[in-house]
Design an enzyme around this catalytic site. Structure first.
Site, mmCIF file in Angstrom:
data_model
loop_
_atom_site.group_PDB
_atom_site.id
_atom_site.type_symbol
_atom_site.label_atom_id
_atom_site.label_comp_id
_atom_site.label_asym_id
_atom_site.label_seq_id
_atom_site.Cartn_x
_atom_site.Cartn_y
_atom_site.Cartn_z
ATOM 1 N N LYS B 95 -78.732 19.269 -59.387
ATOM 2 C CA LYS B 95 -79.230 18.220 -60.278
ATOM 3 C C LYS B 95 -79.421 18.767 -61.697
ATOM 4 O O LYS B 95 -79.918 19.888 -61.869
ATOM 5 C CB LYS B 95 -80.575 17.720 -59.725
ATOM 6 C CG LYS B 95 -81.192 16.546 -60.472
ATOM 7 C CD LYS B 95 -82.559 16.191 -59.856
ATOM 8 C CE LYS B 95 -83.187 14.990 -60.514
ATOM 9 N NZ LYS B 95 -84.537 14.690 -59.952
ATOM 10 N N SER B 164 -84.734 9.897 -58.840
ATOM 11 C CA SER B 164 -83.895 10.313 -59.942
ATOM 12 C C SER B 164 -82.811 11.310 -59.521
ATOM 13 O O SER B 164 -81.914 11.566 -60.297
ATOM 14 C CB SER B 164 -84.766 10.949 -61.029
ATOM 15 O OG SER B 164 -85.303 12.180 -60.580
ATOM 16 N N SER B 188 -88.317 11.381 -56.177
ATOM 17 C CA SER B 188 -86.977 11.582 -56.723
ATOM 18 C C SER B 188 -85.944 12.113 -55.747
ATOM 19 O O SER B 188 -84.750 12.052 -56.023
ATOM 20 C CB SER B 188 -87.028 12.510 -57.943
ATOM 21 O OG SER B 188 -87.554 11.827 -59.053
#
Lengths: 446, 446
Positions: B95, B164, B188
């Site tokens: 990420k 996210s 997330s």
């Protein structure tokens, strides 16, 4: 005291020195050996308190009958052959910011008048378990803030005893008790120790539980131990952590670093000279340590954290109570209310940074040496002096010792402050013992 | 995959399943046994990415040449007889809230466009040392905030992948890579895992260093691991903590407690029914846990802490940059600026209280069972759904696992969330393996 050392028995002890003047170590040993009773020691302490308390005002609560009863029970306990704690039978004082289930616990505040908690503070429980006899609660500034308490300096009643563990420092120095418990968020043990001429040990953060005491800022909430010698500080500390009970001599001189700290501008010329003279006379080289520039912010961080926590703690406060508070407490709350969450987080980040930088100071030094206070005890009308000399170390949770090895221009004591690495409490006490011995050999009194 | 298990060699593997569809465990074992090369696996992954990325948009940065070079070097490394890490030769995604020294690290923000840190995040270093091959950076919402990122749900391109760590969840589910690294402050990892049908493991707070990543609130900053099976989650976790690499079967059914949590009002009827059906079919009794009423405040505490830290982090922000931020980030900063230091300390105190209460939940339960999200993936135009189901556990630093064992009314996956005690990561993975096995036996699909 020599009488005890020579093991000649109670009669000689009484003749040579009053029992309340004996060291804690001597008293505990003599009680254990049945050369003294807890009752006789307690009587001597209560007698001293009765004579001096009207002037010194070291106690916010005293119950002589309760104290006598405790001493009697301690003697009966021993007579029954039950196991004795390391402080068995020893009268001690406890600063009135610790909860006690059998005595009022008012944190020096009219707002808590008559408060009687149902449980002892953890540190108080430690003392009970160690066999100590709590004579009463010693005077403190309101919530330990920077404001005069009723206590006078026992060495000169017209002078301040410092804040905020003033009662504990005065009681010890005035031979009312041999040991007394204090606390320190900023300077509350070190400053009174310096002003009154006590020996003090503020252990590393986390040394013992602060539950049941007036914790304003967790990362700065320490106990403070007050006594009349390093050896007694070790005995006292040993009640909390056995490994500290005995202090062996150092085999080599310690590596000391002289650090000024952010409050150094306040230091009086006589204090500076006295420290210089002491350092020059040591059988060890003392390097000068330049603290990282971040330490210039230490006092601001200390006050900011304190004010923020005051604003939180007293957030739902009746206006009348607020107005009853001492001015520094009111001012702290108001200043804290003006801080934003982001301000607070910045203060925490700076404190973390200082903690990391402080740790690095001990790569080349066993201890830092500096002053405990900017000078002699202030006159009462001048207020309680400045705690700046110990604030950076309180903020970083480092262990410190204050030793009354210096004298100022008026003959009042000034403390030498030793600072150790976090968790290095035992070694710091060894350095303190070494420094005390080395200094006595090289008389530094003016 | 059976082909590999039967050890029949590369040709069979290729015929039975595309290499990018194999489990991480299978790939690593096959490379180690020289039945596969890192290069061939990487080519399969890159091929899949080339086909699907225009629709899925899982990656914010990809460098196929760099990825191929890494695979080649991994094969050469192995050919030279050098020691192999537990993820040797395995393509993984990271990420883009983790710093990488050889790829842009933009935290999903135009304000950091082109940012190239000089150092890898600690978690990235762990992956390198384990022999994993970082294919690229997966898409994230801006600074991990609650705002859509460019990624589409690979199971239904008209639906949200959640936020996210959307790119990491999508890349794994879409067989672009077998493992991808995410993060979680609130939801997330868990929310994208639930929406996309990935298996996810959010370890206990402190599982691994978060240095070099987008840490907003330290006490809530976790890595998140995404994979396509519990076994692969364990392999992945084992790269950080060897003790987690293998998950043995539980000897007895675990003691599970069904907990609703403060976001339960949002749960859709189909999600609730699906979970009920799963629980009813389990070969274990599941007690209902009534969370202490303090948990009703958990979402408020989470948002308050987050906002306060946003205000601190972006305290000296040019107005132009502020205006470039996504609305939730702007709103969080504004809300945080309105918080006082006292507000913040109250939030911290409530968080501490919730942590203590959460610990007590595991006296009678090995794990709590609840939903990972209130329902199926939302449609893109509806926004990214709610992260409320995982916020209390993120706040308390508890390990959680999300398992795509449920289906909603549209056939989209819904995660079952298991919550373990702080530090009980290993046991939680064992419970997750047990639940996955037990559920497959008692088919709960509608």
């Amino acid at each position: 005291m020599n009488a005890i050392a020579d093991n000649q028995g109670l009669a000689l002890v009484s003749n040579s020195k009053r029992l309340n003047e004996l060291s804690a170590r001597t008293i505990v040993a003599a009680i254990r050996d049945r050369r003294l009773t807890a009752t006789s020691v307690m009587e001597a302490c209560l007698e001293r308190i009765a004579v001096r308390e009207p002037q010194v005002k070291a106690w916010s609560f005293l119950d002589a009958d309760l104290a006598r009863k405790r001493a009697r029970v301690a003697d009966e306990w021993q007579a029954a052959g039950l196991p004795l704690g390391p402080l068995h039978g020893l009268p001690v004082g406890v600063k009135d910011v610790f909860d006690t289930s059998d005595m009022p616990s008012e944190y020096g505040s009219a707002s808590l008048r008559g408060r009687r908690p149902t449980e002892d503070a953890d540190a108080v429980s430690v003392l009970h378990r160690a066999g100590a006899l709590i004579v009463g609660k010693t005077s403190t500034s309101e919530f330990g803030m920077y404001h005069p308490s009723p206590t006078h300096n026992p060495l000169d009643l017209s002078r301040s005893p410092g804040v905020s563990s003033a009662g504990s420092a005065a009681a010890v120095v005035d031979h009312m008790v041999a040991l007394a418990l204090g606390t320190q968020h900023t300077a509350s043990t070190t400053l009174p120790a310096s002003f009154c001429g006590a020996f003090a040990f503020k252990p590393s953060l986390g040394f013992t539980s602060m539950r049941g005491s007036n914790v304003l800022v967790s990362r700065m909430a320490h106990v403070g131990l007050l006594a009349r010698s390093v050896d007694d500080l070790a005995l006292f500390a040993g009640a909390f952590d056995r490994r500290l009970a005995e202090v062996e001599t150092l085999r080599h001189p310690p590596r000391l670093g002289f650090a000024r700290g952010p409050g150094w501008d306040l230091v009086s010329p006589d204090a500076r000279q006295a420290l210089d003279r002491l350092v020059d006379g040591l059988p060890a080289t003392v390097a000068t340590v330049d603290l990282p520039c971040e330490f210039d912010m230490a006092l601001e961080v200390v006050h900011g954290l304190l004010n923020a926590h005051l604003a939180y703690r007293f957030s739902a406060l009746p206006e009348e109570t607020f107005r009853s508070f001492c001015p520094p407490l009111q001012e702290g709350i108001v200043a804290g209310r003006a801080l934003s969450a982001a301000n607070y987080l910045e203060l925490e980040a700076m404190a973390d940074r200082l903690n990391a930088l402080a740790a690095a100071l001990f790569c080349d030094h066993d201890a830092l040496i500096t002053l405990s206070a900017p000078g002699e005890a202030t006159r009462l009308e001048q207020g309680p002096g400045s705690g700046a000399m110990s604030m950076p170390w309180s903020l970083c949770g480092l262990p410190t010792v204050s030793l009354p090895l210096l004298r100022g221009m008026n003959g009042m004591p000034i403390g030498v402050q030793l600072v150790g690495r976090q968790g290095g409490d035992r070694n710091l006490l060894r350095v303190a013992a070494w420094l005390t011995d080395a200094t006595t050999l090289n008389d530094v009194l003016p």
